[in-house]
Write a protein that holds these residues in place. Structure first.
Motif, mmCIF file in Angstrom:
data_model
loop_
_atom_site.group_PDB
_atom_site.id
_atom_site.type_symbol
_atom_site.label_atom_id
_atom_site.label_comp_id
_atom_site.label_asym_id
_atom_site.label_seq_id
_atom_site.Cartn_x
_atom_site.Cartn_y
_atom_site.Cartn_z
ATOM 1 N N CYS A 21 -6.622 -1.629 0.696
ATOM 2 C CA CYS A 21 -5.458 -1.837 2.093
ATOM 3 C C CYS A 21 -5.917 -1.884 2.953
ATOM 4 O O CYS A 21 -7.158 -1.941 3.565
ATOM 5 C CB CYS A 21 -4.804 -0.713 2.526
ATOM 6 N N CYS A 43 0.870 -1.215 0.153
ATOM 7 C CA CYS A 43 -0.202 -0.044 0.461
ATOM 8 C C CYS A 43 0.823 1.742 -0.202
ATOM 9 O O CYS A 43 1.710 1.286 0.593
ATOM 10 C CB CYS A 43 -1.135 -0.289 1.738
ATOM 11 N N CYS A 57 0.294 3.296 3.827
ATOM 12 C CA CYS A 57 1.290 3.076 5.052
ATOM 13 C C CYS A 57 2.075 1.500 5.097
ATOM 14 O O CYS A 57 3.283 1.550 5.655
ATOM 15 C CB CYS A 57 -0.069 2.383 5.621
ATOM 16 N N HIS A 75 -6.859 2.295 2.108
ATOM 17 C CA HIS A 75 -5.790 3.259 1.174
ATOM 18 C C HIS A 75 -6.437 2.456 -0.326
ATOM 19 O O HIS A 75 -6.099 1.398 0.141
ATOM 20 C CB HIS A 75 -4.269 3.532 1.176
ATOM 21 N N GLN A 131 -4.697 -2.759 6.052
ATOM 22 C CA GLN A 131 -4.607 -2.097 6.955
ATOM 23 C C GLN A 131 -5.163 -0.582 6.953
ATOM 24 O O GLN A 131 -5.145 -0.705 7.957
ATOM 25 C CB GLN A 131 -3.029 -1.770 6.923
ATOM 26 N N CYS A 132 -5.211 0.049 5.821
ATOM 27 C CA CYS A 132 -5.325 1.543 6.199
ATOM 28 C C CYS A 132 -6.562 2.212 5.254
ATOM 29 O O CYS A 132 -7.365 2.933 5.142
ATOM 30 C CB CYS A 132 -4.175 2.327 5.739
HETATM 31 ZN ZN LIG Z 1 -2.455 0.865 3.303
#
Ligand SMILES: [Zn+2]
Length: 226
Positions: free
Chosen positions: A208, A191, A194, A213, A210-211
């Motif tokens: 993503c 990503c 992040c 995006h 995780q975040c």
């Molecule tokens: Zn991310």
């Protein structure tokens, strides 16, 4: 436009000698003041120290070229500001709360190649962050174990040993430009926001895990060459 007022302001040429003497005296006062502050250079000034320096700069500069500003008031300002500075730095050594209030505190912004949530609280953009890492010969985030932003804004970077380098987000400008919002061939992708890195199958509409995006780029794998 009146050339004389452009060159001399409200004064005439006789004030130039006075300005010369004032500048020499205030320059000596500045040197003594900075020695008394106990700083060796301007590197690593905290926000609090920068405030002190700006205040002193104004007090020192005005008497150099304003006829109606005397030297003694400026020296009083210097004495008071430096005495307060010494008092506050003494209090900082006695209280963690005062230290955090005035100097800020260090924060983790990257761990194991992934940019942490705390990053967005910092006065630091991705571009500047990546540029600083590149200056430490980092070409992708998998080479970095930890980054801490110190109270003075400097970054402390801790690298992964070669055998622990993981695939990570490439941070060289040309490689970042190749980011996309879909995956065309199976592989390892990071990503761009992040740095979270995972194996992906071809798909459209990257997001993503995780975040959240929506842009990714093929992960880089090289070791850090110093
Ligand atoms: Zn991310």
């Amino acid at each position: 436009m009146d050339l004389e007022s452009l060159l001399f302001g409200d004064e005439d040429w006789r004030f130039l000698l006075s300005a010369f003497v004032r500048s020499v005296i205030m320059f000596i006062v500045i040197l003594i003041g900075l020695r008394l502050l106990g700083k060796r250079g301007i590197h690593q000034l905290s926000v609090f120290e920068l405030g002190v320096i700006i205040g002193l700069g104004s007090a020192a500069g005005d008497p150099m070229f304003y006829k109606n500003v005397g030297i003694l008031p400026a020296i009083v300002v210097f004495t008071v500001v430096i005495a307060l500075y010494r008092l506050v730095t003494f209090l900082i050594t006695k209280s963690d709360r005062i230290e955090t209030l005035l100097e800020g505190r260090p924060a983790y912004i990257l761990k194991d190649g992934i940019i942490l949530e705390t990053f967005k609280d910092q006065p630091l953009g991705h571009d500047e962050f990546f540029a600083t890492l590149r200056q430490s010969q980092v070409s992708h985030l998998g080479q970095v174990e930890t980054v801490i932003i110190e109270a003075d804004g400097n970054l402390s970077v801790f690298f992964c040993p070669d055998e622990k380098v993981q695939p990570g987000l490439p941070i060289l400008p040309a490689e970042l430009d190749r980011c996309s919002d879909n995956v065309t061939i199976e592989g390892t992708y990071s990503c761009v926001h992040c740095g979270f890195t995972e194996e992906l199958m071809p798909s459209s509409g990257f997001r993503c895990r995780q975040c959240g995006h929506d842009k990714c780029v093929a992960a880089a794998v090289g070791k850090r060459i110093v």
